[in-house]
Design an enzyme around this catalytic site. Structure first.
Site: not given
Length: 379
Positions: A228, A271, A277, A286, A301, A307
């Protein structure tokens, strides 16, 4: 009518009054059409010229013509971060209630509710996240925010030409019953009365402007090899802090795009990090939590709270055939990523009654796949 561009030096005058912008200077002894010159500053006077934000407005009457401000009810708009105990758990809200036209009339101001935030408006260093719902227009009423901007500066792959700034258009209207100006100041609401519409700008020029932006226009980049790229590639807007590279808030979106990474678990990975966030879903499903995260809902979060994808997402994508595919088609999710540790308000935790207390269960069925005898496959 709008003008396109971001951070531009704009100049605009209402076509009904040609020549209403003074030529060659900002503050002539007598302005064209008998207008008042008024400067609107968005930065300190001593800022370098390249970062200075200001606009000159030419109005029928200056904004100073109002009765004294008086306190008014703030409703669920608050900066009282100490009214509830801290909660480090993963938090998710079911879709917030949307008012129907047949219900009690609620305008934008009375429909504002603070969900969470941090910092202090007195020191002008902080962030507050609000949700709103309304079912009626503000008649002879307007809102201004002295604590900060509802709009934040740009840094990302949003093309400047897609930001739209309104052209000049004036309203020369006397309001015998009184026009209400509502001002948010140091976290409280105040109102004052005047007998004319404040939307009386005949001409203006400068670079401190309101704007709108269509999220569908965001030009996405992505990983085309493996793993990513950092989520910052999806940043539309940034509110900078005093520390270089550390944001008060990055406004990030997750729009439709192609996923092509090889040998990669493509959804968001598990992560935890040093940022808060706050995420919301505008439409669709989503990609990492298709069942519980619903349009109109949100999640928080907090700093160092772990999460990631739910059980179904993990199992499905751990065995999926990795071919080019459209990701998040028909959806639009957003996130405020902030260096501030957010406090959730009493309204967000209790009053709204939309907190999903079963959120943690979406990870309960995750099982161990550990195999101490595992051998790498031969190629």
């Amino acid at each position: 009518m709008y003008m396109s561009g971001f951070g531009n030096e704009f100049a605009s005058e209402d076509p009904r009054c040609p020549g209403s912008l003074p030529e060659g200077q900002n503050n002539p002894q007598v302005c064209p059409y008998g207008l008042y010159a008024e400067q609107l500053s968005g930065s300190a006077f001593t800022c370098p010229r390249s970062t200075n934000k200001r606009s000159w407005l030419y109005r029928i009457l200056p904004s100073v013509c109002h009765k004294p401000f008086k306190p008014m009810s703030c409703g669920d708009l608050t900066e009282n971060w100490n009214e509830v105990e801290p909660d480090p758990n993963q938090l998710r809200w079911k879709p917030f209630n949307i008012l129907k036209s047949s219900e009690k009339k609620v305008d934008f101001i009375s429909g504002l509710h603070t969900v969470c935030g941090a910092g202090d408006s007195k020191s002008r260093n902080g962030i507050a996240i609000h949700m709103y719902t309304c079912n009626t227009s503000m008649i002879d009423k307007c809102f201004q925010n002295a604590d900060g901007d509802f709009l934040i500066g740009a840094n990302g792959l949003a093309n400047p030409r897609d930001f739209q700034t309104p052209v000049a258009w004036y309203e020369d209207r006397t309001v015998a019953t009184g026009y209400t100006v509502v001002n948010k100041y140091q976290g409280k609401l105040f109102s004052c009365q005047q007998d004319f519409s404040p939307f009386n700008v005949v001409a203006w020029h400068g670079n401190y402007t309101p704007y709108k932006y269509n999220l569908e226009n965001f030009m996405v980049i992505n990983c085309v090899a493996y793993d990513h790229a950092d989520p910052s590639i999806f940043t539309v807007l940034t509110a900078k802090s005093t520390r270089p590279g550390v944001a008060i808030a990055d406004f990030v979106i997750f729009p439709p795009r192609w996923g092509v990474a090889d040998h990669t678990f493509r959804p968001p990975y598990y992560h935890r990090n040093c940022m808060s966030e706050f995420m919301g879903l505008i439409k669709g499903h989503y990609e990492a939590k298709e069942e519980g995260f619903q349009p109109g809902g949100a999640s928080l979060h907090s700093i160092m709270t772990p999460h990631g994808p739910d059980v179904d997402c993990f199992e499905k994508n751990s065995t999926a055939v990795l071919k080019p595919e459209r990701v998040a088609e028909g959806t639009m999710a957003f996130m405020f990523e902030s260096s501030f540790s957010m406090a959730v308000t009493k309204w967000g935790l209790e009053t709204c009654q939309r907190l999903d207390k079963s959120y943690y269960k979406c990870w309960e069925a995750l099982k161990s796949h550990f195999n101490p005898n595992w051998k790498p496959s031969s190629k």
